[in-house]
Design a protein around this motif. Structure first.
Motif, short mmCIF file in Angstrom:
data_model
loop_
_atom_site.label_atom_id
_atom_site.label_comp_id
_atom_site.label_asym_id
_atom_site.label_seq_id
_atom_site.Cartn_x
_atom_site.Cartn_y
_atom_site.Cartn_z
N LYS A 178 5.37 1.73 -7.20
CA LYS A 178 5.00 3.11 -6.93
C LYS A 178 4.88 3.36 -5.42
O LYS A 178 5.21 4.44 -4.93
N TYR A 179 4.42 2.35 -4.71
CA TYR A 179 4.22 2.45 -3.26
C TYR A 179 5.14 1.45 -2.55
O TYR A 179 5.44 0.39 -3.09
N TRP A 196 5.17 -1.13 -0.62
CA TRP A 196 4.50 -2.28 0.00
C TRP A 196 5.49 -3.24 0.65
O TRP A 196 5.26 -3.71 1.76
N SER A 227 -9.89 4.45 -4.47
CA SER A 227 -8.85 4.00 -5.38
C SER A 227 -7.69 3.35 -4.61
O SER A 227 -7.18 2.29 -4.99
N MET A 228 -7.27 3.98 -3.54
CA MET A 228 -6.15 3.47 -2.77
C MET A 228 -6.52 2.18 -2.04
O MET A 228 -5.67 1.29 -1.88
N SER A 236 -8.49 -0.13 -3.19
CA SER A 236 -8.38 -1.16 -4.22
C SER A 236 -6.92 -1.54 -4.46
O SER A 236 -6.58 -2.72 -4.56
N THR A 237 -6.07 -0.55 -4.54
CA THR A 237 -4.64 -0.77 -4.76
C THR A 237 -4.04 -1.56 -3.60
O THR A 237 -3.27 -2.50 -3.80
N ALA A 238 -4.39 -1.20 -2.38
CA ALA A 238 -3.88 -1.88 -1.19
C ALA A 238 -4.39 -3.31 -1.12
O ALA A 238 -3.65 -4.23 -0.74
N HIS A 280 -5.19 -5.26 -3.66
CA HIS A 280 -4.46 -6.02 -4.67
C HIS A 280 -3.04 -6.35 -4.18
O HIS A 280 -2.57 -7.48 -4.31
N ALA A 281 -2.36 -5.36 -3.61
CA ALA A 281 -1.01 -5.57 -3.09
C ALA A 281 -1.03 -6.60 -1.96
O ALA A 281 -0.14 -7.45 -1.86
#
Length: 75
Positions: free
Chosen positions: A23-24, A26, A44-45, A47-49, A51-52
């Motif tokens: 989706k992003y 990375w 939220s972002m 957390s996503t960053a 994890h990535a």
């Protein structure tokens, strides 16, 4: 319970797992580059960053921006 032993059935080919498009971007982000996510929430972002970053062995930082968040690659 008994089972009937049968011959003549071929083993079906194993299904290949579907690769999901990220989706992003990375993998495409170089050190110092950033991308903007419209309408995203910082928590939220972040957390996503995080994890990535663990998955790719990279570091990202996320900051609030007008109407969304911006993500930078640090390392």
């Amino acid at each position: 319970m008994t089972f009937k032993i049968e011959d003549g059935y071929e083993i079906p080919a194993e299904r290949q797992p579907r690769k999901r498009r990220a989706k992003y971007p990375w993998n495409e982000l170089n050190v110092g580059q950033s991308f903007f996510v419209d309408g995203a929430k910082l928590r939220s972002m972040s957390s996503t960053a995080s994890h990535a970053g663990r998955r790719l062995s990279r570091k990202f930082v996320v900051r609030n921006a007008e109407h969304g968040v911006r993500v930078w690659r640090l390392d």
